[in-house]
Design a protein around this motif. Structure first.
Motif, mmCIF file in Angstrom:
data_model
loop_
_atom_site.group_PDB
_atom_site.id
_atom_site.type_symbol
_atom_site.label_atom_id
_atom_site.label_comp_id
_atom_site.label_asym_id
_atom_site.label_seq_id
_atom_site.Cartn_x
_atom_site.Cartn_y
_atom_site.Cartn_z
ATOM 1 N N LYS A 101 0.811 -1.300 -0.029
ATOM 2 C CA LYS A 101 0.042 0.094 -0.094
ATOM 3 C C LYS A 101 0.649 1.244 -0.156
ATOM 4 C CE LYS A 101 -2.315 1.465 3.642
ATOM 5 N NZ LYS A 101 -3.311 1.524 4.549
ATOM 6 N N ASN A 137 -2.148 -1.487 -5.916
ATOM 7 C CA ASN A 137 -3.040 -1.248 -4.920
ATOM 8 C C ASN A 137 -3.772 -2.559 -4.216
ATOM 9 O OD1 ASN A 137 -5.459 -0.410 -3.734
ATOM 10 N ND2 ASN A 137 -6.732 0.390 -5.413
ATOM 11 N N GLY A 161 2.112 2.109 -3.457
ATOM 12 C CA GLY A 161 1.013 2.427 -4.225
ATOM 13 C C GLY A 161 0.384 3.740 -3.949
ATOM 14 N N LEU A 180 -6.188 5.733 -0.626
ATOM 15 C CA LEU A 180 -5.544 4.492 -0.384
ATOM 16 C C LEU A 180 -4.795 4.552 0.797
ATOM 17 C CD1 LEU A 180 -4.587 1.596 -1.372
ATOM 18 C CD2 LEU A 180 -2.663 2.576 -2.581
#
Length: 204
Positions: A72, A119, A75, A199
């Motif tokens: 994450k 992701n 990302g 995110l």
């Protein structure tokens, strides 16, 4: 393949996300062909998540906080990088091509892939989404799941390509407007920054 799966998938794909924004921006700046490459890259990036769901890797990702957070973070960094590049009109999201300079198609595909591959939420999404339309007791459940994933990818490519074509149709009208391009750079940068922050604060 049920009509419920097709309709649900279509609704999910039509909702604008990082891939749609990237494809639209590419179509507007670099034209229809380049937007198709962008759509292809974004579509191709779905394959690892589908495979992860089939082999249970998404379940491992869901239970491993360290692994989930690690992917994450990468990302989030990449999305913020795209936001900066869009704002400064550099790199794969260079929103300034009034001279019709050649665009590196490989770079476009790579960026499209990285947008979704990094992701981890997508792997978990497919792990939860695809099994709803497959009988787990069926001896061919893996093949059926792969077929559903492939159908989702095909629909994604078609929808994103349409987004890109529509954006490219406006290309000549907007590239000569400094005001519009300045606004578009800021809007695109804000969109990717927003996706990155979303995110960053998402949970497993």
């Amino acid at each position: 393949m049920s009509i419920e799966f097709l309709l649900t998938s279509l609704v999910i794909i039509l909702i604008p996300g990082t891939g749609a924004v990237y494809t639209i921006a590419t179509g507007l700046v670099a034209g229809r062909v380049s937007s198709t490459f962008a759509a292809f890259g974004c579509t191709l990036s779905i394959a690892p998540h589908v495979i992860a769901a089939i082999f249970g890797l998404a379940a491992i990702l869901h239970t491993s906080a360290i692994l989930f957070q690690g992917i994450k973070i990468f990302g989030v960094i990449y999305l913020l990088y795209l936001a900066y590049q869009a704002l400064k009109s550099r790199g794969p999201l260079k929103i300034d091509n009034t001279d019709n300079l050649p665009v590196n198609k490989i770079s476009i595909v790579k960026s499209g892939i990285l947008i979704n591959v990094l992701n981890p939420k997508l792997s978990i999404f497919f792990l939860a989404f695809l099994p709803q339309f497959v009988d787990p007791a069926s001896p061919t459940w893996a093949a059926e799941t792969l077929l559903l994933g492939g159908s989702f990818m095909a629909m994604t490519f078609v929808v994103f390509s349409i987004y890109g074509v529509c954006a490219s149709a406006l290309r000549k009208a907007v590239l000569g407007s400094d005001i519009f391009m300045r606004w578009f750079r800021r809007t695109t940068a804000a969109a990717f920054a927003g996706f990155g922050l979303k995110l960053a604060f998402s949970e497993q």
